[in-house]
Design a protein around this motif. Structure first.
Motif, PDB file in Angstrom:
ATOM      1  N   PHE A  41       0.858  -1.185   0.000  1.00 27.74           N
ATOM      2  CA  PHE A  41       0.000   0.000   0.000  1.00 27.74           C
ATOM      3  C   PHE A  41       0.894   1.234   0.000  1.00 27.74           C
ATOM      4  CE2 PHE A  41       0.667  -0.817   4.525  1.00 27.74           C
ATOM      5  CZ  PHE A  41       0.763   0.439   5.120  1.00 27.74           C
ATOM      6  N   VAL A  42       0.335   2.356  -0.435  1.00 27.44           N
ATOM      7  CA  VAL A  42       1.152   3.560  -0.561  1.00 27.44           C
ATOM      8  C   VAL A  42       0.614   4.720   0.271  1.00 27.44           C
ATOM      9  CG1 VAL A  42      -0.056   4.488  -2.597  1.00 27.44           C
ATOM     10  CG2 VAL A  42       2.349   5.056  -2.224  1.00 27.44           C
ATOM     11  N   ASN A  43      -0.662   4.697   0.590  1.00 25.11           N
ATOM     12  CA  ASN A  43      -1.286   5.818   1.289  1.00 25.11           C
ATOM     13  C   ASN A  43      -1.522   5.495   2.762  1.00 25.11           C
ATOM     14  OD1 ASN A  43      -2.503   8.423   1.432  1.00 25.11           O
ATOM     15  ND2 ASN A  43      -4.524   7.473   1.326  1.00 25.11           N
ATOM     16  N   VAL A  44      -2.503   4.625   3.032  1.00 22.67           N
ATOM     17  CA  VAL A  44      -2.841   4.289   4.417  1.00 22.67           C
ATOM     18  C   VAL A  44      -3.425   2.884   4.493  1.00 22.67           C
ATOM     19  CG1 VAL A  44      -5.093   5.402   4.173  1.00 22.67           C
ATOM     20  CG2 VAL A  44      -4.191   4.999   6.455  1.00 22.67           C
ATOM     21  N   SER A  45      -3.113   2.193   5.578  1.00 20.62           N
ATOM     22  CA  SER A  45      -3.717   0.905   5.885  1.00 20.62           C
ATOM     23  C   SER A  45      -4.263   0.986   7.297  1.00 20.62           C
ATOM     24  CB  SER A  45      -2.679  -0.217   5.772  1.00 20.62           C
ATOM     25  OG  SER A  45      -3.258  -1.467   6.121  1.00 20.62           O
ATOM     26  N   GLY A  46      -5.033  -0.014   7.694  1.00 16.09           N
ATOM     27  CA  GLY A  46      -5.556   0.027   9.046  1.00 16.09           C
ATOM     28  C   GLY A  46      -6.266  -1.252   9.429  1.00 16.09           C
ATOM     29  N   MET A  98      -9.308   1.581  16.440  1.00 12.41           N
ATOM     30  CA  MET A  98      -8.566   1.189  15.242  1.00 12.41           C
ATOM     31  C   MET A  98      -7.095   1.539  15.424  1.00 12.41           C
ATOM     32  SD  MET A  98      -9.966   4.110  12.638  1.00 12.41           S
ATOM     33  CE  MET A  98      -9.629   5.850  12.877  1.00 12.41           C
ATOM     34  N   ILE A  99      -6.279   0.869  14.621  1.00 12.03           N
ATOM     35  CA  ILE A  99      -4.872   1.217  14.504  1.00 12.03           C
ATOM     36  C   ILE A  99      -4.638   1.476  13.015  1.00 12.03           C
ATOM     37  CG2 ILE A  99      -2.483   0.505  14.837  1.00 12.03           C
ATOM     38  CD1 ILE A  99      -3.454  -1.403  17.024  1.00 12.03           C
ATOM     39  N   SER A 100      -4.383   2.726  12.689  1.00 11.59           N
ATOM     40  CA  SER A 100      -4.195   3.108  11.293  1.00 11.59           C
ATOM     41  C   SER A 100      -2.723   3.373  11.021  1.00 11.59           C
ATOM     42  CB  SER A 100      -5.022   4.352  10.967  1.00 11.59           C
ATOM     43  OG  SER A 100      -6.395   4.080  11.119  1.00 11.59           O
ATOM     44  N   ASP A 125       3.666   6.393  10.246  1.00 13.18           N
ATOM     45  CA  ASP A 125       3.006   6.935  11.424  1.00 13.18           C
ATOM     46  C   ASP A 125       1.874   5.989  11.808  1.00 13.18           C
ATOM     47  OD1 ASP A 125       4.011   9.911  11.905  1.00 13.18           O
ATOM     48  OD2 ASP A 125       3.924   9.574   9.750  1.00 13.18           O
ATOM     49  N   PHE A 126       2.035   5.297  12.921  1.00  8.83           N
ATOM     50  CA  PHE A 126       1.003   4.383  13.409  1.00  8.83           C
ATOM     51  C   PHE A 126       0.112   5.145  14.388  1.00  8.83           C
ATOM     52  CE2 PHE A 126       4.535   1.662  12.152  1.00  8.83           C
ATOM     53  CZ  PHE A 126       3.875   0.744  11.349  1.00  8.83           C
ATOM     54  N   VAL A 127      -1.150   5.248  14.039  1.00 13.87           N
ATOM     55  CA  VAL A 127      -2.100   6.036  14.821  1.00 13.87           C
ATOM     56  C   VAL A 127      -3.048   5.098  15.567  1.00 13.87           C
ATOM     57  CG1 VAL A 127      -3.925   7.763  14.735  1.00 13.87           C
ATOM     58  CG2 VAL A 127      -1.958   7.952  13.206  1.00 13.87           C
ATOM     59  N   ILE A 128      -2.959   5.105  16.889  1.00 13.62           N
ATOM     60  CA  ILE A 128      -3.845   4.284  17.716  1.00 13.62           C
ATOM     61  C   ILE A 128      -4.960   5.181  18.238  1.00 13.62           C
ATOM     62  CG2 ILE A 128      -4.027   2.827  19.754  1.00 13.62           C
ATOM     63  CD1 ILE A 128      -1.010   2.290  19.490  1.00 13.62           C
ATOM     64  N   VAL A 129      -6.187   4.870  17.841  1.00 13.47           N
ATOM     65  CA  VAL A 129      -7.348   5.609  18.357  1.00 13.47           C
ATOM     66  C   VAL A 129      -7.892   4.806  19.530  1.00 13.47           C
ATOM     67  CG1 VAL A 129      -9.605   6.592  17.846  1.00 13.47           C
ATOM     68  CG2 VAL A 129      -7.829   6.558  16.077  1.00 13.47           C
ATOM     69  N   ASN A 130      -7.523   5.222  20.722  1.00 14.63           N
ATOM     70  CA  ASN A 130      -7.863   4.487  21.928  1.00 14.63           C
ATOM     71  C   ASN A 130      -9.360   4.576  22.243  1.00 14.63           C
ATOM     72  OD1 ASN A 130      -5.197   3.496  22.962  1.00 14.63           O
ATOM     73  ND2 ASN A 130      -4.728   5.691  22.886  1.00 14.63           N
ATOM     74  N   SER A 131      -9.784   3.650  23.094  1.00  8.86           N
ATOM     75  CA  SER A 131     -11.183   3.630  23.511  1.00  8.86           C
ATOM     76  C   SER A 131     -11.563   4.949  24.189  1.00  8.86           C
ATOM     77  CB  SER A 131     -11.410   2.461  24.467  1.00  8.86           C
ATOM     78  OG  SER A 131     -12.736   2.440  24.932  1.00  8.86           O
ATOM     79  N   PHE A 132     -12.751   5.461  23.876  1.00  2.00           N
ATOM     80  CA  PHE A 132     -13.256   6.669  24.519  1.00  2.00           C
ATOM     81  C   PHE A 132     -14.784   6.612  24.559  1.00  2.00           C
ATOM     82  CE2 PHE A 132     -12.519   7.759  20.034  1.00  2.00           C
ATOM     83  CZ  PHE A 132     -13.765   8.241  19.636  1.00  2.00           C
ATOM     84  N   GLU A 156      -2.889   8.208  19.972  1.00  5.69           N
ATOM     85  CA  GLU A 156      -1.452   8.008  20.196  1.00  5.69           C
ATOM     86  C   GLU A 156      -0.781   7.783  18.850  1.00  5.69           C
ATOM     87  OE1 GLU A 156       1.702   4.912  22.357  1.00  5.69           O
ATOM     88  OE2 GLU A 156      -0.461   4.606  22.548  1.00  5.69           O
ATOM     89  N   ILE A 157       0.343   8.436  18.628  1.00  6.09           N
ATOM     90  CA  ILE A 157       1.066   8.318  17.365  1.00  6.09           C
ATOM     91  C   ILE A 157       2.442   7.716  17.627  1.00  6.09           C
ATOM     92  CG2 ILE A 157       2.011   9.545  15.366  1.00  6.09           C
ATOM     93  CD1 ILE A 157      -0.124  11.720  15.936  1.00  6.09           C
ATOM     94  N   ILE A 158       2.743   6.647  16.916  1.00  4.37           N
ATOM     95  CA  ILE A 158       4.043   5.984  17.023  1.00  4.37           C
ATOM     96  C   ILE A 158       4.704   6.036  15.649  1.00  4.37           C
ATOM     97  CG2 ILE A 158       5.250   3.817  17.483  1.00  4.37           C
ATOM     98  CD1 ILE A 158       2.758   3.022  19.179  1.00  4.37           C
TER      99      ILE A 158
END
Length: 203
Positions: A41-46, A98-100, A125-132, A156-158
């Protein structure tokens, strides 16, 4: 894709006429690409909510932003999932919507998660959208639409070269297309691996 996320990231015009005119001054540049268990992939996965939505969206006969939003609104009851992630010698368990995994900055239609994403930095850039709380979902979606999601306290961004994700459901999306794979999911960047025509030399 129907959202043109990668095209907008690199500065491509929003009409066919403008995009064709840009070809006159476009320059060849080499950018990063990525893989998820070997699939490119070139743009985004998740994995998680965005993959769930991509899977439902792919089954629609008519695509486009309005139908995409309708699918999202119908699925707001989606529950956060548990994931085990490994990166940089660290192993953690997270509960997340999700983890994008972003190479570029947005899903499409200017829904930007990471305005600062760089397709030539050799990192993902791994983006974790935590529970809220569920009642805050509309607020979060507004932040996505306005390019401010990365400022949320639930995000959270890793930044790293690769990550391993283990989950009970390994449905992914690759640039918006659903893709079923197996555990663990290894997502990694392949630096300077793809030549593209960069419109007007802009990014």
């Amino acid at each position: 894709g129907s959202g043109n996320g990668f095209a907008y990231h690199i500065g491509m015009g929003r009409t066919v006429k403008k995009a064709i005119v840009q070809l006159k001054d476009a320059k060849i540049e080499t950018i990063d690409s990525c893989t998820a268990n070997g699939a490119p992939f070139v743009n985004v996965s998740g994995i998680g909510f965005d993959a769930h939505i991509a899977n439902l969206f792919a089954a629609l006969k008519v695509r486009g932003l309005i139908n995409y939003l309708k699918v999202i609104l119908k699925e707001l009851s989606y529950k956060p999932q548990e994931y085990t992630i490994k990166y940089k010698g660290i192993e953690r368990k997270v509960t997340a919507y999700m983890i994008s995994c972003f190479n570029a900055s947005q899903y499409g239609n200017n829904a930007r998660i990471l305005p600062m994403a760089d397709i030539k930095d050799g990192l993902i850039d791994f983006v974790i959208v935590n529970s809220f709380p569920r009642w805050k979902i509309p607020v979060f979606l507004l932040k996505v639409a306005t390019g401010k999601a990365h400022l949320s306290k639930y995000v959270e961004i890793i930044k790293c070269r690769k990550i391993q994700i283990s989950a009970s459901n390994t449905l992914l999306h690759l640039d918006g297309e659903p893709y079923k794979t197996s555990n663990p999911v290894e997502i990694k960047v392949i630096p300077k691996s793809l030549k593209i025509l960069m419109p007007d030399g802009k990014e």
